[in-house]
Write a protein that holds these residues in place. Structure first.
Motif, PDB file in Angstrom:
ATOM      1  N   ALA A 297      -4.114  -2.639  -1.491  1.00 42.72           N
ATOM      2  CA  ALA A 297      -3.235  -3.121  -0.545  1.00 42.72           C
ATOM      3  C   ALA A 297      -2.349  -4.182  -1.264  1.00 42.72           C
ATOM      4  O   ALA A 297      -1.085  -4.025  -0.863  1.00 42.72           O
ATOM      5  CB  ALA A 297      -4.332  -3.983   0.416  1.00 42.72           C
ATOM      6  N   GLN A 298      -2.715  -4.783  -2.536  1.00 49.04           N
ATOM      7  CA  GLN A 298      -2.030  -5.754  -3.037  1.00 49.04           C
ATOM      8  C   GLN A 298      -0.506  -5.161  -3.625  1.00 49.04           C
ATOM      9  O   GLN A 298       0.465  -5.583  -3.345  1.00 49.04           O
ATOM     10  CB  GLN A 298      -2.475  -6.366  -4.141  1.00 49.04           C
ATOM     11  CG  GLN A 298      -3.657  -7.107  -3.856  1.00 49.04           C
ATOM     12  CD  GLN A 298      -3.055  -8.477  -2.868  1.00 49.04           C
ATOM     13  OE1 GLN A 298      -2.140  -9.129  -3.007  1.00 49.04           O
ATOM     14  NE2 GLN A 298      -4.100  -8.643  -2.082  1.00 49.04           N
ATOM     15  N   PHE A 301       1.365  -4.823  -0.372  1.00 47.90           N
ATOM     16  CA  PHE A 301       2.052  -6.305   0.279  1.00 47.90           C
ATOM     17  C   PHE A 301       3.405  -6.538  -1.066  1.00 47.90           C
ATOM     18  O   PHE A 301       4.315  -6.946  -0.301  1.00 47.90           O
ATOM     19  CB  PHE A 301       1.071  -7.159  -0.013  1.00 47.90           C
ATOM     20  CG  PHE A 301      -0.124  -6.867   1.003  1.00 47.90           C
ATOM     21  CD1 PHE A 301      -0.226  -6.132   2.248  1.00 47.90           C
ATOM     22  CD2 PHE A 301      -1.562  -7.603   0.555  1.00 47.90           C
ATOM     23  CE1 PHE A 301      -1.066  -5.797   2.946  1.00 47.90           C
ATOM     24  CE2 PHE A 301      -2.498  -7.259   1.373  1.00 47.90           C
ATOM     25  CZ  PHE A 301      -2.359  -6.511   2.588  1.00 47.90           C
ATOM     26  N   GLU A 305       7.229  -7.048   0.791  1.00 45.94           N
ATOM     27  CA  GLU A 305       7.539  -8.586   1.025  1.00 45.94           C
ATOM     28  C   GLU A 305       8.758  -8.673  -0.126  1.00 45.94           C
ATOM     29  O   GLU A 305       9.734  -9.263   0.222  1.00 45.94           O
ATOM     30  CB  GLU A 305       6.250  -9.451   0.434  1.00 45.94           C
ATOM     31  CG  GLU A 305       5.449  -9.423   1.525  1.00 45.94           C
ATOM     32  CD  GLU A 305       3.852  -9.883   1.215  1.00 45.94           C
ATOM     33  OE1 GLU A 305       3.997 -10.720   0.028  1.00 45.94           O
ATOM     34  OE2 GLU A 305       3.094  -9.965   1.892  1.00 45.94           O
ATOM     35  N   ARG A 338       3.694 -13.291   5.173  1.00 46.84           N
ATOM     36  CA  ARG A 338       2.657 -12.867   4.723  1.00 46.84           C
ATOM     37  C   ARG A 338       1.601 -12.663   5.684  1.00 46.84           C
ATOM     38  O   ARG A 338       0.630 -11.866   6.046  1.00 46.84           O
ATOM     39  CB  ARG A 338       2.028 -13.619   3.595  1.00 46.84           C
ATOM     40  CG  ARG A 338       2.783 -13.633   2.309  1.00 46.84           C
ATOM     41  CD  ARG A 338       2.308 -14.322   1.120  1.00 46.84           C
ATOM     42  NE  ARG A 338       2.786 -14.022  -0.248  1.00 46.84           N
ATOM     43  CZ  ARG A 338       2.279 -14.444  -1.216  1.00 46.84           C
ATOM     44  NH1 ARG A 338       1.363 -14.996  -1.309  1.00 46.84           N
ATOM     45  NH2 ARG A 338       3.176 -14.160  -2.409  1.00 46.84           N
ATOM     46  N   ARG A 342       0.645  -9.025   6.565  1.00 45.62           N
ATOM     47  CA  ARG A 342      -0.631  -8.544   6.016  1.00 45.62           C
ATOM     48  C   ARG A 342      -1.802  -8.188   7.124  1.00 45.62           C
ATOM     49  O   ARG A 342      -2.343  -7.357   7.266  1.00 45.62           O
ATOM     50  CB  ARG A 342      -1.267  -9.518   5.144  1.00 45.62           C
ATOM     51  CG  ARG A 342      -0.326  -9.455   3.927  1.00 45.62           C
ATOM     52  CD  ARG A 342      -0.789 -10.337   2.867  1.00 45.62           C
ATOM     53  NE  ARG A 342       0.213 -10.551   1.822  1.00 45.62           N
ATOM     54  CZ  ARG A 342       0.001 -10.934   0.560  1.00 45.62           C
ATOM     55  NH1 ARG A 342      -1.222 -11.365   0.190  1.00 45.62           N
ATOM     56  NH2 ARG A 342       0.775 -10.928  -0.649  1.00 45.62           N
ATOM     57  N   TYR A 345      -0.853  -4.789   8.563  1.00 41.77           N
ATOM     58  CA  TYR A 345      -1.189  -3.887   7.721  1.00 41.77           C
ATOM     59  C   TYR A 345      -2.602  -3.606   8.032  1.00 41.77           C
ATOM     60  O   TYR A 345      -3.235  -2.315   8.189  1.00 41.77           O
ATOM     61  CB  TYR A 345      -1.069  -4.312   6.249  1.00 41.77           C
ATOM     62  CG  TYR A 345      -1.337  -3.433   5.190  1.00 41.77           C
ATOM     63  CD1 TYR A 345      -0.717  -2.215   4.716  1.00 41.77           C
ATOM     64  CD2 TYR A 345      -2.918  -3.436   4.657  1.00 41.77           C
ATOM     65  CE1 TYR A 345      -1.228  -1.475   3.862  1.00 41.77           C
ATOM     66  CE2 TYR A 345      -3.229  -2.485   3.864  1.00 41.77           C
ATOM     67  CZ  TYR A 345      -2.144  -1.412   3.225  1.00 41.77           C
ATOM     68  OH  TYR A 345      -2.835  -0.619   2.322  1.00 41.77           O
TER      69      TYR A 345
END
Length: 427
Positions: A297-298, A301, A305, A338, A342, A345
């Motif tokens: 996921a990072q 993100f 972003e 965020r 997130r 997501y």
């Protein structure tokens, strides 16, 4: 500094084998790369072997005793060839002496193929990472057991995979015979058989390739010897270990259950006893996938972003960070972007997983969709550009035939998995 000097800027994803210091001429940290063939092998094996290994017995069952193991070996060979092509793209313009390092898959695509190709690759990359989040949610949800209340430490994916392998071997010994057939599971029609076989190919395609992490791993390696030589050796040995492990899991599972082989060896009700060991294996899956979900996921993100901040540099909702003071605690920095993105997501991956909670079908779908573009097409194009291979030369033709073959495999895997998802959802 010489081209083979190991003092360079730190890899963005993997810094486990690197000690950092600060350059007097730059605000960025520099690192001493200390990775070896053994650490690279460990990264590859850890990155490749995951919950998908539990579906291999089902895949072998659909293909039978001849085509099943043969397909695993073919995917292993394809993986090694494709990885070697990508490994030579780490340095540019020369694979060993080039001063430019491509520390990630996307850096290599952008440098060697241009921004348009990078945009297309980024689309597939983000879809692949998002899909991994969905499949991890499906598998974790299937593996939660109300019997286990606490697990004291995180365990590697090898733990539950070895348990599944042990169960298969024990079941074969208990049965006193090897089940299965040369042609695999029989169906009511030829079309159904083909769709299941195609889906099995998709599952295998999803289980093997590690292209999206090859260059990040390579960026941790010390030199001499040159990083591409070390990485090729690591890729070859890691694939051999993985292939042996996959053959054992797939073949022992099929030998144990034959035509009744479940889609997931631990959550498909293939095993009931001992209860505590089954529960422990499923707890291991949950713990592994919770961490894996974060890893996949990072990058999504960061990509989203960063793109929003670049497009809307003056938007307060996107760029401002607020300080939240909680009683008896340190102040907490909160970004509204965020928090919202997130959360959406996680909600979306959970929603898709609830709508299509079909382990094998979703694995096959992702394998069919991502295998050719990310693991074959872009590495071949980058290698061709790096080596300046002339069109219609013998090497160019060989690479195109290889690409077309892999495209056909990916296409039938995608078609079979789409049919599987539709049948499971609406059939």
């Amino acid at each position: 500094m010489g081209f083979d000097d190991d003092y360079e800027h730190q890899s963005p994803l993997l810094d486990g084998e690197a000690s950092s210091s600060w350059s007097e001429e730059s605000d960025e940290p520099v690192v001493v790369r200390t990775g070896t063939v053994w650490t690279a092998m460990a990264h590859i094996i850890t990155g490749v072997i995951g919950a998908g290994v539990l579906s291999l017995a089902w895949s072998v069952a659909q293909l039978g005793w001849i085509a099943g193991p043969l397909a695993i070996l073919i995917f292993a060979a394809i993986t090694v060839v494709a990885a070697n092509l990508l490994i030579d793209c780490y340095r540019a313009p020369h694979p060993e002496l080039g001063p430019k390092r491509n520390r990630s898959y996307m850096e290599a695509v952008r440098l060697l193929l241009g921004d348009k190709s990078a945009a297309v690759a980024a689309l597939f990359m983000q879809e692949s990472l998002y899909g991994a989040g969905v499949t991890y949610t499906i598998t974790a949800a299937n593996s939660i057991s109300m019997e286990w209340l606490s697990v004291l430490s995180a365990v590697m994916s090898f733990t539950y995979a070895f348990i599944g392998l042990g169960f298969g071997l024990a079941k074969v010994i208990e049965n006193g015979t090897i089940k299965g057939s040369l042609g695999g599971v029989s169906t009511s029609s030829t079309a159904s058989k083909l769709f299941l076989a195609f889906q099995a190919l998709g599952d295998m395609a999803c289980a093997y390739p590690f292209s999206i992490i090859v260059l990040e791993i390579q960026d941790t390696l010390k030199s001499p010897p040159s990083q591409n030589k070390t990485m090729k050796k690591a890729a070859k040995f890691a694939t051999l270990v993985t292939t042996f492990f996959y053959l054992c899991c797939g073949c022992f599972g099929y030998a144990a259950f034959g035509n009744a082989t479940p889609g997931n060896m631990l959550t498909g009700f293939g095993f009931y006893e001992p209860y505590w060991l089954v529960d422990f294996a499923n707890a291991c899956i949950v713990l592994h996938l919770v961490g894996g979900y974060q890893v996949f996921a990072q990058p999504v993100f960061a990509f989203a972003e960063r793109g929003m901040r670049k497009k809307f540099p003056n938007n307060s909702f996107i760029n401002q960070v607020h300080t939240l003071k909680l009683p008896f605690l340190f102040p907490v920095q909160i970004s509204v972007l965020r928090l919202c993105f997130r959360t959406l997501y996680v909600v979306s991956t959970t929603g898709v997983a609830m709508l299509f909670p079909y382990f094998n079908q979703v694995l096959g779908l992702l394998g069919g969709l991502n295998f050719w573009p990310l693991c074959i097409y872009f590495p071949i194009r980058m290698y061709t550009a790096q080596k300046k291979i002339q069109p219609w030369s013998s090497q160019w033709l060989a690479l195109q035939v290889f690409s077309i073959f892999c495209f056909c495999v990916a296409a039938v895997a995608f078609i079979g998995s789409i049919e599987g998802v539709i049948s499971a959802r609406f059939g």
